[in-house]
Design a protein around this motif. Sequence first.
Motif, PDB file in Angstrom:
ATOM      1  N   ASP A  27      -3.723   8.217  20.863  1.00 21.53           N
ATOM      2  CA  ASP A  27      -2.515   8.628  21.578  1.00 21.53           C
ATOM      3  C   ASP A  27      -1.585   9.372  20.625  1.00 21.53           C
ATOM      4  O   ASP A  27      -1.133   8.823  19.611  1.00 21.53           O
ATOM      5  N   GLU A  28      -1.297  10.626  20.939  1.00 21.28           N
ATOM      6  CA  GLU A  28      -0.486  11.470  20.072  1.00 21.28           C
ATOM      7  C   GLU A  28       0.937  10.925  19.899  1.00 21.28           C
ATOM      8  O   GLU A  28       1.564  11.125  18.856  1.00 21.28           O
ATOM      9  N   VAL A  29       1.437  10.242  20.919  1.00 23.41           N
ATOM     10  CA  VAL A  29       2.800   9.705  20.842  1.00 23.41           C
ATOM     11  C   VAL A  29       2.893   8.641  19.750  1.00 23.41           C
ATOM     12  O   VAL A  29       3.890   8.549  19.031  1.00 23.41           O
ATOM     13  N   PHE A  30       1.841   7.815  19.617  1.00 20.37           N
ATOM     14  CA  PHE A  30       1.838   6.786  18.569  1.00 20.37           C
ATOM     15  C   PHE A  30       1.933   7.434  17.194  1.00 20.37           C
ATOM     16  O   PHE A  30       2.767   7.059  16.360  1.00 20.37           O
ATOM     17  N   TRP A  31       1.077   8.402  16.936  1.00 22.67           N
ATOM     18  CA  TRP A  31       1.040   9.023  15.615  1.00 22.67           C
ATOM     19  C   TRP A  31       2.292   9.868  15.358  1.00 22.67           C
ATOM     20  O   TRP A  31       2.712  10.019  14.207  1.00 22.67           O
ATOM     21  N   LYS A  32       2.891  10.367  16.408  1.00 27.42           N
ATOM     22  CA  LYS A  32       4.142  11.111  16.252  1.00 27.42           C
ATOM     23  C   LYS A  32       5.236  10.198  15.710  1.00 27.42           C
ATOM     24  O   LYS A  32       6.139  10.644  15.002  1.00 27.42           O
ATOM     25  N   GLY A  33       5.128   8.909  16.044  1.00 21.29           N
ATOM     26  CA  GLY A  33       6.110   7.944  15.560  1.00 21.29           C
ATOM     27  C   GLY A  33       6.107   7.783  14.054  1.00 21.29           C
ATOM     28  O   GLY A  33       7.063   7.263  13.470  1.00 21.29           O
TER      29      GLY A  33
ATOM     30  N   ALA B 160       8.474   3.751  10.126  1.00 24.30           N
ATOM     31  CA  ALA B 160       8.975   4.545  11.241  1.00 24.30           C
ATOM     32  C   ALA B 160      10.307   3.955  11.708  1.00 24.30           C
ATOM     33  O   ALA B 160      10.420   2.742  11.909  1.00 24.30           O
ATOM     34  N   ARG B 161      11.323   4.788  11.876  1.00 30.48           N
ATOM     35  CA  ARG B 161      12.641   4.302  12.275  1.00 30.48           C
ATOM     36  C   ARG B 161      12.671   3.905  13.751  1.00 30.48           C
ATOM     37  O   ARG B 161      12.005   4.497  14.578  1.00 30.48           O
ATOM     38  N   ARG B 162      13.453   2.880  14.052  1.00 30.04           N
ATOM     39  CA  ARG B 162      13.665   2.455  15.430  1.00 30.04           C
ATOM     40  C   ARG B 162      15.126   2.618  15.773  1.00 30.04           C
ATOM     41  O   ARG B 162      15.998   2.491  14.917  1.00 30.04           O
ATOM     42  N   THR B 163      15.413   2.873  17.028  1.00 28.68           N
ATOM     43  CA  THR B 163      16.795   2.981  17.487  1.00 28.68           C
ATOM     44  C   THR B 163      17.120   1.766  18.357  1.00 28.68           C
ATOM     45  O   THR B 163      16.226   1.156  18.957  1.00 28.68           O
ATOM     46  N   PRO B 164      18.405   1.395  18.465  1.00 31.39           N
ATOM     47  CA  PRO B 164      18.796   0.293  19.337  1.00 31.39           C
ATOM     48  C   PRO B 164      18.336   0.518  20.777  1.00 31.39           C
ATOM     49  O   PRO B 164      17.936  -0.424  21.461  1.00 31.39           O
ATOM     50  N   GLU B 165      18.381   1.773  21.231  1.00 29.89           N
ATOM     51  CA  GLU B 165      17.965   2.089  22.604  1.00 29.89           C
ATOM     52  C   GLU B 165      16.481   1.758  22.810  1.00 29.89           C
ATOM     53  O   GLU B 165      16.085   1.256  23.866  1.00 29.89           O
ATOM     54  N   TYR B 166      15.685   2.045  21.804  1.00 32.01           N
ATOM     55  CA  TYR B 166      14.247   1.763  21.890  1.00 32.01           C
ATOM     56  C   TYR B 166      14.000   0.256  21.936  1.00 32.01           C
ATOM     57  O   TYR B 166      13.187  -0.236  22.728  1.00 32.01           O
ATOM     58  N   ILE B 167      14.717  -0.481  21.096  1.00 29.40           N
ATOM     59  CA  ILE B 167      14.589  -1.942  21.065  1.00 29.40           C
ATOM     60  C   ILE B 167      15.022  -2.541  22.401  1.00 29.40           C
ATOM     61  O   ILE B 167      14.399  -3.474  22.916  1.00 29.40           O
ATOM     62  N   LEU B 168      16.083  -2.000  22.983  1.00 26.69           N
ATOM     63  CA  LEU B 168      16.570  -2.487  24.275  1.00 26.69           C
ATOM     64  C   LEU B 168      15.521  -2.299  25.373  1.00 26.69           C
ATOM     65  O   LEU B 168      15.376  -3.153  26.255  1.00 26.69           O
ATOM     66  N   THR B 169      14.787  -1.206  25.303  1.00 26.46           N
ATOM     67  CA  THR B 169      13.728  -0.961  26.285  1.00 26.46           C
ATOM     68  C   THR B 169      12.649  -2.025  26.182  1.00 26.46           C
ATOM     69  O   THR B 169      12.148  -2.519  27.203  1.00 26.46           O
ATOM     70  N   LYS B 170      12.290  -2.384  24.957  1.00 25.10           N
ATOM     71  CA  LYS B 170      11.271  -3.412  24.749  1.00 25.10           C
ATOM     72  C   LYS B 170      11.729  -4.765  25.291  1.00 25.10           C
ATOM     73  O   LYS B 170      10.962  -5.513  25.900  1.00 25.10           O
ATOM     74  N   MET B 171      12.978  -5.066  25.092  1.00 22.47           N
ATOM     75  CA  MET B 171      13.532  -6.325  25.601  1.00 22.47           C
ATOM     76  C   MET B 171      13.513  -6.340  27.121  1.00 22.47           C
ATOM     77  O   MET B 171      13.116  -7.336  27.748  1.00 22.47           O
ATOM     78  N   ALA B 172      13.937  -5.241  27.727  1.00 24.28           N
ATOM     79  CA  ALA B 172      14.017  -5.158  29.185  1.00 24.28           C
ATOM     80  C   ALA B 172      12.639  -5.287  29.832  1.00 24.28           C
ATOM     81  O   ALA B 172      12.507  -5.836  30.928  1.00 24.28           O
ATOM     82  N   ASN B 173      11.594  -4.795  29.135  1.00 29.63           N
ATOM     83  CA  ASN B 173      10.230  -4.852  29.673  1.00 29.63           C
ATOM     84  C   ASN B 173       9.501  -6.149  29.347  1.00 29.63           C
ATOM     85  O   ASN B 173       8.346  -6.323  29.735  1.00 29.63           O
ATOM     86  N   GLY B 174      10.175  -7.043  28.623  1.00 28.05           N
ATOM     87  CA  GLY B 174       9.529  -8.294  28.238  1.00 28.05           C
ATOM     88  C   GLY B 174       8.441  -8.080  27.201  1.00 28.05           C
ATOM     89  O   GLY B 174       7.493  -8.866  27.102  1.00 28.05           O
ATOM     90  N   ASN B 175       8.579  -7.012  26.414  1.00 28.28           N
ATOM     91  CA  ASN B 175       7.582  -6.680  25.398  1.00 28.28           C
ATOM     92  C   ASN B 175       8.106  -6.909  23.987  1.00 28.28           C
ATOM     93  O   ASN B 175       7.908  -6.084  23.084  1.00 28.28           O
ATOM     94  N   ALA B 176       8.760  -8.033  23.776  1.00 28.51           N
ATOM     95  CA  ALA B 176       9.272  -8.347  22.447  1.00 28.51           C
ATOM     96  C   ALA B 176       9.436  -9.850  22.276  1.00 28.51           C
ATOM     97  O   ALA B 176       9.597 -10.590  23.254  1.00 28.51           O
ATOM     98  N   ILE B 177       9.396 -10.274  21.017  1.00 32.16           N
ATOM     99  CA  ILE B 177       9.614 -11.671  20.660  1.00 32.16           C
ATOM    100  C   ILE B 177      10.806 -11.727  19.719  1.00 32.16           C
ATOM    101  O   ILE B 177      10.906 -10.933  18.777  1.00 32.16           O
ATOM    102  N   ILE B 178      11.731 -12.641  19.964  1.00 31.72           N
ATOM    103  CA  ILE B 178      12.909 -12.778  19.115  1.00 31.72           C
ATOM    104  C   ILE B 178      13.056 -14.227  18.661  1.00 31.72           C
ATOM    105  O   ILE B 178      12.765 -15.160  19.412  1.00 31.72           O
ATOM    106  N   ALA B 179      13.483 -14.398  17.413  1.00 27.94           N
ATOM    107  CA  ALA B 179      13.727 -15.732  16.856  1.00 27.94           C
ATOM    108  C   ALA B 179      15.218 -15.874  16.583  1.00 27.94           C
ATOM    109  O   ALA B 179      15.844 -14.995  15.975  1.00 27.94           O
ATOM    110  N   LEU B 180      15.784 -16.986  17.038  1.00 31.24           N
ATOM    111  CA  LEU B 180      17.214 -17.240  16.866  1.00 31.24           C
ATOM    112  C   LEU B 180      17.451 -18.636  16.325  1.00 31.24           C
ATOM    113  O   LEU B 180      16.774 -19.594  16.725  1.00 31.24           O
ATOM    114  N   GLU B 181      18.413 -18.737  15.419  1.00 27.25           N
ATOM    115  CA  GLU B 181      18.884 -20.030  14.931  1.00 27.25           C
ATOM    116  C   GLU B 181      20.274 -20.208  15.532  1.00 27.25           C
ATOM    117  O   GLU B 181      21.252 -19.664  15.030  1.00 27.25           O
TER     118      GLU B 181
END
Length: 210
Positions: free
Chosen positions: A139-145, A33-54
């Motif tokens: 949830d229909e929204v999940f499967w729509k993804g 399923a494709r993701r957009t930068p806007e969607y990823i930004l929402t996850k970051m803003a809500n504290g619902n993501a993990i990121i690894a950085l070197e």
Amino acid sequence: MKINIANNSHAQYAEIICNTIEDSAKVRGTGIARRTPEYILTKMANGNAIIALEGDRFAGFCYIEVWGHEKFVANSGLIVHPDFRNQGLAKAIKKAVFEHSRKKYPEAKIFGITTGLAVMKINYELGYQPVTFSELTDDEVFWKGCQTCKNYDILTRTERKMCLCTGMLYDPVKKQVPKEKKSFNEKAFTRLKHIKNTLFYKKEKNDNKI
């Protein structure tokens, strides 16, 4: 290497995260399923993501999706940049997002659908068990993804009962199988994938002949 809960300060990495996920899917030749930068930004803003950085370099990412009024949680979009693969980073990120999910949504069932054996193994070691799609969120929204996945037609023609992906679920209420008593059976999962591929693509060829 630092693995942290993502926030707005990591917004600069949204585009490279999406591109890395899409490039990886093309190389593997699997549906995703494709993701957009806007969607990823929402996850970051809500504290619902993990990121690894070197340092300042993007290394890996995974995010949390919440479904069914917090009854279900999915850890999705797991990706490791090619420069940092084969170092155990995917497992570390998956463990971090799993623990974050357990703390933030302690009563939720955590699930995922994937075609990747490596992810299946990591999930299994965390306590996930293989399940039918009927045990996952309705949830229909999940499967729509899934509509942007190239295998979506398989999901629809089986009336959402199965696909090339395997469903896995962690239920915080049920007692999990002790890891020392039952290890991940890679051969069994490989056989399952082969059976699904043979079943669905054979049917597709027959349908095309009609």
